[in-house]
Scaffold this motif. Structure first.
Motif, mmCIF file in Angstrom:
data_model
loop_
_atom_site.group_PDB
_atom_site.id
_atom_site.type_symbol
_atom_site.label_atom_id
_atom_site.label_comp_id
_atom_site.label_asym_id
_atom_site.label_seq_id
_atom_site.Cartn_x
_atom_site.Cartn_y
_atom_site.Cartn_z
ATOM 1 N N ARG A 168 15.142 89.048 -29.743
ATOM 2 C CA ARG A 168 16.590 88.820 -29.720
ATOM 3 C C ARG A 168 17.201 88.762 -31.119
ATOM 4 N NH1 ARG A 168 18.793 87.324 -24.816
ATOM 5 N NH2 ARG A 168 17.285 86.774 -23.171
ATOM 6 N N ILE A 169 16.388 88.645 -32.144
ATOM 7 C CA ILE A 169 16.912 88.525 -33.502
ATOM 8 C C ILE A 169 17.723 89.757 -33.895
ATOM 9 C CG2 ILE A 169 14.970 89.547 -34.737
ATOM 10 C CD1 ILE A 169 16.920 86.378 -35.765
ATOM 11 N N TYR A 170 17.513 90.874 -33.201
ATOM 12 C CA TYR A 170 18.242 92.103 -33.533
ATOM 13 C C TYR A 170 19.559 92.235 -32.759
ATOM 14 C CZ TYR A 170 13.673 93.150 -35.467
ATOM 15 O OH TYR A 170 12.501 93.081 -36.180
ATOM 16 N N ALA A 171 19.918 91.202 -32.006
ATOM 17 C CA ALA A 171 21.133 91.263 -31.186
ATOM 18 C C ALA A 171 22.385 91.468 -32.028
ATOM 19 C CB ALA A 171 21.263 89.982 -30.359
ATOM 20 N N ASN A 172 22.470 90.778 -33.167
ATOM 21 C CA ASN A 172 23.672 90.881 -33.995
ATOM 22 C C ASN A 172 23.810 92.264 -34.621
ATOM 23 O OD1 ASN A 172 24.062 88.207 -33.371
ATOM 24 N ND2 ASN A 172 23.402 87.427 -35.343
ATOM 25 N N MET A 173 22.698 92.867 -35.027
ATOM 26 C CA MET A 173 22.760 94.208 -35.593
ATOM 27 C C MET A 173 23.117 95.218 -34.514
ATOM 28 S SD MET A 173 22.745 96.077 -38.213
ATOM 29 C CE MET A 173 22.033 95.030 -39.504
ATOM 30 N N LEU A 174 22.593 95.009 -33.302
ATOM 31 C CA LEU A 174 22.936 95.896 -32.205
ATOM 32 C C LEU A 174 24.432 95.796 -31.904
ATOM 33 C CD1 LEU A 174 20.617 96.404 -29.148
ATOM 34 C CD2 LEU A 174 23.086 96.532 -28.892
ATOM 35 N N LEU A 175 24.960 94.579 -31.928
ATOM 36 C CA LEU A 175 26.395 94.374 -31.705
ATOM 37 C C LEU A 175 27.218 95.043 -32.803
ATOM 38 C CD1 LEU A 175 28.342 92.784 -29.742
ATOM 39 C CD2 LEU A 175 28.418 91.028 -31.530
ATOM 40 N N THR A 176 26.712 95.021 -34.035
ATOM 41 C CA THR A 176 27.402 95.663 -35.153
ATOM 42 C C THR A 176 27.477 97.172 -34.942
ATOM 43 O OG1 THR A 176 26.631 93.921 -36.661
ATOM 44 C CG2 THR A 176 27.395 95.983 -37.655
ATOM 45 N N GLY A 177 26.373 97.772 -34.492
ATOM 46 C CA GLY A 177 26.390 99.195 -34.193
ATOM 47 C C GLY A 177 27.365 99.522 -33.072
ATOM 48 N N PHE A 178 27.436 98.646 -32.081
ATOM 49 C CA PHE A 178 28.368 98.792 -30.962
ATOM 50 C C PHE A 178 29.812 98.817 -31.469
ATOM 51 C CE2 PHE A 178 30.418 96.595 -27.173
ATOM 52 C CZ PHE A 178 30.330 97.679 -26.322
#
Length: 247
Positions: A157-167
């Motif tokens: 889940r640590i990559y959730a914020n980066m995934l949201l940034t790409g979104f």
């Protein structure tokens, strides 16, 4: 190259210890690489780990236009809501305005202190989502379970914020070049490959949500037809994470 005609304010809100401050630093470096002036203010409160954290990121074509590091009341152009509960709080809601503020928000909410003391404590999650939607411009398509997607697609889940940034980037809400964001991720030097993958998955989520959900096993009807289907899916994830014996 990206051309910015006026100041653009990004408010990043979430929980300390999830890489939220790193997102602000990466976007600030990307702005520097694009030749855009920026300022970053991290508001960590009393606890950087597990507490509510906000980052005020301001971009401008000229440093003269950045008269203060803190985003004014109703002054946010983008809310990057890395935790829905924090995004619905007063520190954030006072800086967003319907008709101006766009938002992308992670459905996930970190457990509160009350929930830690009593797991049966009721949290009206629908009311939290409604409180955010009431003050932003856009539709429910700006909400996504990036925590669940990060866990399913990248194993953490640590990559959730980066995934949201790409979104948010793919939706056109971050006025920076993709090449500069990716270069900034590389310069950060931490889990570079997975962060680049998270950024790419977020971009794809913005244009093909159903396919990404299916790939993650989170689409309606995907992997939930039977207990056997769920076990098979999770076995595959654990095998990919470590090995089949561990799974």
């Amino acid at each position: 190259p990206v051309e910015l005609a006026a100041p653009y304010n990004i408010l990043i809100a979430g929980v300390g210890g999830t890489g939220l401050i790193t997102i602000g630093a990466i976007l600030a470096m990307a702005a520097h690489l694009d030749g855009i002036e920026c300022s970053v203010l991290d508001n960590t409160g009393l606890a950087r780990m597990g507490g509510a954290v906000t980052t005020h990121l301001r971009l401008a074509p000229s440093g003269r236009l950045l008269d203060a590091p803190r985003i004014d009341a109703a002054g946010a152009d983008l809310l990057l809501g890395c935790d829905a509960l924090v995004a619905a709080g007063p520190e954030v809601s006072s800086r967003i305005q319907k008709g101006r503020t766009r938002a992308v928000v992670n459905f996930h909410m970190a457990p509160t202190a009350a929930e830690a003391l009593d797991p049966e404590t009721p949290i009206d999650r629908d009311a939290v989502y409604a409180a955010i939607a009431e003050h932003i411009t856009g539709d429910e398509g700006n909400f996504a379970d990036t925590g669940g997607l990060a866990l399913a697609l990248l194993g953490d889940r640590i990559y959730a914020n980066m995934l949201l940034t790409g979104f948010a980037f793919q939706k056109g809400h971050i006025p920076l070049s993709g090449a500069s964001v990716e270069q900034a991720i590389g310069l950060n030097g931490t889990e570079t490959e997975n962060n680049l993958r998270a950024f790419a998955w977020g971009r794809r989520l913005a244009v093909d949500r159903q396919r990404v959900l299916e790939r993650a096993g989170l689409a309606a009807g995907a992997g939930d037809n039977s207990l056997g289907d769920r076990i098979t899916f999770r076995m595959e994830q654990l095998t990919h994470y470590r090995n089949r014996a561990y799974a």
